[in-house]
Design an enzyme around this catalytic site. Structure first.
Site, PDB file in Angstrom:
ATOM      1  N   ASP A  27      14.497  -4.960  88.121  1.00 59.12           N
ATOM      2  CA  ASP A  27      13.602  -5.842  88.594  1.00 59.12           C
ATOM      3  C   ASP A  27      12.313  -4.878  88.711  1.00 59.12           C
ATOM      4  O   ASP A  27      12.331  -3.668  88.741  1.00 59.12           O
ATOM      5  CB  ASP A  27      13.915  -6.545  90.114  1.00 59.12           C
ATOM      6  CG  ASP A  27      12.783  -7.211  90.674  1.00 59.12           C
ATOM      7  OD1 ASP A  27      12.278  -7.726  89.884  1.00 59.12           O
ATOM      8  OD2 ASP A  27      12.614  -7.246  91.690  1.00 59.12           O
ATOM      9  N   LEU A  28      11.215  -5.469  88.617  1.00 61.31           N
ATOM     10  CA  LEU A  28      10.069  -4.668  88.510  1.00 61.31           C
ATOM     11  C   LEU A  28       9.388  -4.645  90.043  1.00 61.31           C
ATOM     12  O   LEU A  28       9.439  -3.649  90.773  1.00 61.31           O
ATOM     13  CB  LEU A  28       8.926  -5.398  87.534  1.00 61.31           C
ATOM     14  CG  LEU A  28       7.458  -4.668  87.166  1.00 61.31           C
ATOM     15  CD1 LEU A  28       7.845  -3.173  86.921  1.00 61.31           C
ATOM     16  CD2 LEU A  28       7.127  -5.006  85.923  1.00 61.31           C
ATOM     17  N   ASP A  29       8.590  -5.714  90.488  1.00 59.33           N
ATOM     18  CA  ASP A  29       7.808  -5.738  91.851  1.00 59.33           C
ATOM     19  C   ASP A  29       8.742  -5.544  92.842  1.00 59.33           C
ATOM     20  O   ASP A  29       9.887  -6.431  92.862  1.00 59.33           O
ATOM     21  CB  ASP A  29       6.884  -7.119  91.907  1.00 59.33           C
ATOM     22  CG  ASP A  29       5.859  -7.064  90.860  1.00 59.33           C
ATOM     23  OD1 ASP A  29       4.833  -6.620  91.191  1.00 59.33           O
ATOM     24  OD2 ASP A  29       6.003  -7.396  89.890  1.00 59.33           O
ATOM     25  N   ASP A 203      14.953  -7.312  94.485  1.00 58.34           N
ATOM     26  CA  ASP A 203      14.811  -7.417  95.986  1.00 58.34           C
ATOM     27  C   ASP A 203      14.730  -8.782  96.575  1.00 58.34           C
ATOM     28  O   ASP A 203      14.572  -9.075  97.536  1.00 58.34           O
ATOM     29  CB  ASP A 203      13.436  -6.747  96.420  1.00 58.34           C
ATOM     30  CG  ASP A 203      12.259  -7.236  95.743  1.00 58.34           C
ATOM     31  OD1 ASP A 203      12.163  -7.649  94.529  1.00 58.34           O
ATOM     32  OD2 ASP A 203      11.100  -7.173  96.395  1.00 58.34           O
TER      33      ASP A 203
END
Ligand SMILES: O=P(O)(O)OC[C@H]1O[C@H](O[C@H]2O[C@H](CO)[C@@H](O)[C@H](O)[C@H]2O)[C@H](O)[C@@H](O)[C@@H]1O
Length: 261
Positions: A27-29, A203
């Site tokens: 995942d990124l953010d 997250d």
């Protein structure tokens, strides 16, 4: 998390620092990039780019960024380091060989965008994000608007049939038909991922579908941030801990290759 907080199980441990034959879905953010006041405030960062490049090399290409952002945004933020990637919560995908695929945007995304713009106009700090396949209503800078934003997004989801995707101080109305789990499963059916052990690192609530898909395919999920009710098996505290862990995986993979040579 303790039973006093709503469920009983021991705290999730940190993931192993050696993973043989793994495929990493990142995942990124909130995982590769710390959360920022606005989506545009997140930009490329050398350590992140280097880590994704090194990991991709060390794992024979079995790394994909799987994000709620668009592919264009993923490429901007990881500076083109992600060969394989999925954007807008599984709705668009770039395979490791560069082939692109995407759902057709539901026409009612435009209806949602118009309603979100009307809502934001009267509320300083509320932002609208147009991702083509989905419309995002951000209230990180106007947290008092959370309930009103939820009421609006819920009514619009009922009215339009768009899928409501809650996130971190954001509500999205997205074209139905895909999620991060379907993206993980699609990558795992293709080279170079096929036969590997999938590991999804995330997250957010959108990442739970990815955790479940990884488990179903013989792998596991790694939750980043505070413990909660989750399908993940392991946990890391924050972005810094994720980058440290990915660095350790790179070193272990390099050692393993050297030992075999
Ligand atoms: O799946 P992800 O890679 O975690 O993307 C989820 C959403 O990330 C972005 O919004 C979030 O990050 C922003 C920057 O830190 C923050 O300002 C916002 O409050 C967060 O919700 C992005 O803008 C969304 O499109 C993604 O779906």
């Amino acid at each position: 998390m303790s039973s006093a907080q709503g469920f009983a199980r021991p705290p999730l441990p940190a993931p192993p620092e050696r993973l043989s034959g793994a495929a990493l879905f990142l995942d990124l953010d909130g995982v590769l990039a710390p959360l920022a006041p606005t989506p545009d405030a997140v930009g490329p960062e050398p350590r992140r780019t280097r880590t994704v490049e090194q990991l991709t090399h060390a794992l024979g290409g079995r790394v994909a960024v799987v994000s709620g952002r668009t592919l264009a945004e993923i490429d901007r933020i990881v500076d083109g380091a992600a060969r394989a990637a999925s954007g807008v919560h599984g709705l668009e995908r770039r395979r490791a060989d560069g082939v692109l695929s995407a759902r057709d945007p539901a026409p009612s995304v435009k209806t949602a965008l118009a309603a979100f713009h009307d809502f934001a106009e009267a509320r300083p700090g509320v932002l609208v994000e147009d991702k083509g396949l989905s419309a995002g209503l951000h209230f990180r800078q106007a947290p008092s608007q959370a309930d009103a934003a939820l009421a609006l997004a819920t009514a619009l989801a009922d009215e339009t049939g768009l899928a409501l995707q809650p996130g971190s101080m954001v509500l999205e109305l997205k074209t139905p038909g895909a999620d991060k789990g379907t993206a993980v499963a699609a990558f795992m059916a293709e080279a170079p991922f096929v036969g590997a052990t999938p590991v999804m690192v995330g997250d957010d609530l959108t990442d739970e579908a990815g955790f479940r898909a990884a488990e179903a395919l013989g792998g596991f999920g790694v939750l980043v941030g505070p413990d909660r009710r989750t399908a993940a098996r392991y946990r890391l505290e924050n972005v810094e801990a994720v980058l440290d862990w990915l660095g350790a995986l790179v070193s272990a993979a390099v050692e393993e290759k050297e030992a075999r040579a």
